[in-house]
Design a protein around this motif. Sequence first.
Motif, mmCIF file in Angstrom:
data_model
loop_
_atom_site.group_PDB
_atom_site.id
_atom_site.type_symbol
_atom_site.label_atom_id
_atom_site.label_comp_id
_atom_site.label_asym_id
_atom_site.label_seq_id
_atom_site.Cartn_x
_atom_site.Cartn_y
_atom_site.Cartn_z
ATOM 1 N N GLY A 1 -8.187 2.652 -3.337
ATOM 2 C CA GLY A 1 -7.118 2.107 -2.507
ATOM 3 C C GLY A 1 -7.166 0.587 -2.441
ATOM 4 O O GLY A 1 -7.489 -0.083 -3.421
ATOM 5 N N LYS B 1 1.426 4.152 -3.077
ATOM 6 C CA LYS B 1 1.275 5.599 -2.906
ATOM 7 C C LYS B 1 2.567 6.327 -3.298
ATOM 8 O O LYS B 1 2.529 7.374 -3.943
ATOM 9 N N TYR C 1 0.833 -1.202 0.000
ATOM 10 C CA TYR C 1 0.000 0.000 0.000
ATOM 11 C C TYR C 1 0.872 1.258 0.000
ATOM 12 O O TYR C 1 0.662 2.195 -0.780
ATOM 13 N N GLN C 2 1.894 1.271 0.879
ATOM 14 C CA GLN C 2 2.799 2.423 0.948
ATOM 15 C C GLN C 2 3.593 2.577 -0.350
ATOM 16 O O GLN C 2 3.827 3.687 -0.828
ATOM 17 N N ALA D 1 -5.580 7.655 -0.442
ATOM 18 C CA ALA D 1 -6.212 6.353 -0.706
ATOM 19 C C ALA D 1 -6.280 5.540 0.580
ATOM 20 O O ALA D 1 -5.393 5.630 1.434
ATOM 21 N N MET E 1 -1.492 5.194 -6.578
ATOM 22 C CA MET E 1 -2.628 5.471 -5.700
ATOM 23 C C MET E 1 -2.435 6.847 -5.101
ATOM 24 O O MET E 1 -1.309 7.280 -4.846
ATOM 25 N N LYS E 2 -3.556 7.541 -4.881
ATOM 26 C CA LYS E 2 -3.493 8.876 -4.305
ATOM 27 C C LYS E 2 -3.035 8.804 -2.850
ATOM 28 O O LYS E 2 -3.172 7.786 -2.186
ATOM 29 N N GLU E 3 -2.517 9.932 -2.367
ATOM 30 C CA GLU E 3 -1.987 9.978 -1.015
ATOM 31 C C GLU E 3 -3.066 9.687 0.035
ATOM 32 O O GLU E 3 -2.799 9.128 1.091
ATOM 33 N N LYS F 1 2.901 6.751 -6.885
ATOM 34 C CA LYS F 1 1.835 7.584 -7.447
ATOM 35 C C LYS F 1 0.784 6.799 -8.224
ATOM 36 O O LYS F 1 0.039 7.388 -9.022
#
Length: 911
Positions: free
Chosen positions: A192, A137, A133-134, A146, A142-144, A140
């Motif tokens: 996300g 992000k 997940y990290q 998410a 996934m949005k910050e 980029k």
Amino acid sequence: MNRKEKIFQYLSEYARIQTDSGQEPEADSGYIAEKLGLDRSNVSRDLNELVREGLTVKLDGRPVKFVPAEFYRKPEAEKRESKEFAFMIGEDGSLKTQIQQGKSAVLYPPNGLHTLLAGPTGTGKTTFAEKLYQYAKAMKVMKEDAGFIVFNCAEYAQNQELILSQLFGHKKGAFTGAEKDKPGLVEKADGGILFLDEIHRLPPYGQEMLFLLMDKGCYRRLGETEEVRKASVLIIGATTENLNTTLLKTFLRRMPVVIYLPSLEKRPLIERLRLIEEFFSAEQKKIGAPIQVYKDVVIALLLYSCPGNIGQLSADIQLLCARAFLEFKVEQKEVVEINFEILPSYIQNGRLESSKKKSDLIEFLQYSEDYHMFLDSEADGEPGTENLYMEISKKYEKFLEQGRSGGEISDIIEDDLEQYMNALLKKYDMKKEHYEKKNLLKIIDAKVYYAVEDILQFAEIKLGRKMPERIKVGIAMHVNAMTERISKGIMLKEKELNDIVLNHPQEFQTAKVMLRLLEEELGIQVPKQEIGYFTMFLCAMDEEAIYPKIAVIVMAHGESTASSMAEVANKLLKTGHCHAIDMPLDVPAEEALEKAVVLAKETDEGRGVLVLADMGSLLMFPEMIEKRTGIPVKTVPMVSTIMVIEAVRKAMLRGADIDRLAKELRQIGKVFDQKHGEQNIHTILVTCFTGQGTALKLSEIIRDMIPAEQQSRFKIRCMDFEGMDAVKEAEGQEDLSGADAVVGTVDLKLPNVPFISVDEFVVGDGMARLSEMIQGQAETVCETKDEAVMDEKLLTGTLEQLLYFLNPKKMAGQAMESLKESVRALHMEVTRELAVRYVIHLCCMLERLIQEEVLPHQETEILKKKYKHIFDTVKKSLRPLEDCLHLQIPDSETAYLVEMILEEKESCRLD
């Protein structure tokens, strides 16, 4: 070597040669097919499979080219390679392939590939998912903002409606209690990751629910028929089980990436050493003092058997540091010493393995420095984590002020650490069970329970700490009682809570918001004085303080009546403070008294012993115990489960007074009859063939009919029977002849005692007749017959009170169809009495079976042989139910249904 392996080997060799000569390392499927003499479409398919496995990278352009992941040189725009995995131990070793697979899965256009993480308990699956997940992000994709939403599939495995509601949300009015629209976890995870922990516990219908979302990114809330919602969600599942036996093939096809995380035993020792260093460093930050770890300890930690994997290793190291920290405080040492002597024996055994396991690392450590120092760093333990050292420091300072010696303090806190260690070991050696919620829902309104859950989540976030389970249960029970008081217009006297409120402003502000949330959720006006009580709850310590408490002993007639009530109280309150003495009817009173005397001596902490008893000779025991032991003993009659829970909760409070507590508890079950001078106790027997589960539920319905002020006038006794022989034995028992009424599925034929059958109780006038006696309008129950046609809605309503997991309406219909199929084949008619008994019995039996509770029947084989045709007919009629619930109904359970059919046939013959 298969075709795919040959292709990958060739591509890797080709890439190496190209790289060495300064040329691009990629190749297209046509080129590889020509060189290996293979069909191009087969090569293309295998290359794409290698991409999904994370071993190769697919490049954009025409023709499409492929390159081994290890030779892939990212474009400048992609060279913002995330550092999120830089501190993940094993990145360049045992987890290298897994991390490459994970990165490829989250980067794959357009929205990533759904992924399964498999591996034993404690291997770091949740941590791995969080790192993905990290990473997403940071890259980029996934949005910050998410979301990373976690859903534990085990919590709702048996309830289809709850799974739908939790995952997809629901529309107002979708089911009973759905009073407003509610978004689901899928909506929260849009853009996300939705992490499905213990995904093997997701039942087949739960897996199928996700198909539309996984295939087309569409879903509907529960109760919606027309509106289709959109969501872009990457699903990551985690399991410890065999994928092929626990998940549908159609579901597995939709999870193209499967990543296996190895057990700690299969990872290199150098990685285990790095993990050990990381865990000690983390503990040193929490302590804020240097930690000195001797080399024998390190070697033992490297080699001991650790079935709970990384999770257990981390927990074990935390406990070692906690024990050493206690010694550090008591003996005023300069460093926290972790020496070999403080290791538990199962870790010490690891040191003995060093002579058997040859390793350069072990040999190097044996000849290295005697110890390793983890030096001072900023004590910035993770927010929200339990800081065991802080608790030890507080207790140490407190006991020091009380004038206790270092040895005494050490012994007291060591007990706490032992309990903590046992809990951690249990966590990593056993699968989690979810009985607490089910038990609470038996005594607390479901709407109240879920409202309390929501406000506690808010409190934990606001205060930055986890609420202990004991306090959660206390708040839930307090709110449940509060709603009942509000509905009856009863107000609590204001307590002197000003000091608590003034000294804990953060908790006070949090309590104010919690009450506003409760008012909104439950639609009630909460009295202002409740703010003080909630503030007090939030200020409670996580662990039970060390101080003398009132001992609690439950005594009741029956094989397990007392121990069952004590078990529920201990389980709900997370304690072992409640003790029980069961008194079967064939055990002499003298024997039970001796047990009570011994137990009173063992459990007394200097604050007295509270005895909760049901009736008869047991009510005289406390006076005898006090005379023989000199211990103050108080008794409370007419014990019930709710009384035991309240007694244990209050007995553990600091400064609790036994006289005041006994007086308060008597008010729960005793109201003095001013007119007659003494109470006239009515006994209602509740009977069934289905085990005490159904009898207890029927008794709950009856008890709810009894006004609070008259609870003490009624005793409800549950009885279950394994076959007709047991019934005949019961008919001759003298202690049953004094009953006022028998309610249930079994008529005991007691002289002058009326029988209200289940069907009459549910759909006839039985409930009204019983209610007359309860309300005091008639002291006796008149037996009448009612020929009213069975009301299916009323039957369903009754099942709603009896079933916790199954859908009452659906089950009632299917159970009725099963009965109709049997009686048609046996050329019988469905009477109202048979229908109600059969349907209620069958539904409650199915509820038990999904919880793996099977009742024996002593005459199963006799019934199978003597009434083979009837037995086979009933078995056949049950198959649709077995298929629907994915279970098998044992012959012993079928025998009870066959007995009902036989009784009906006999009744019709006599008529």
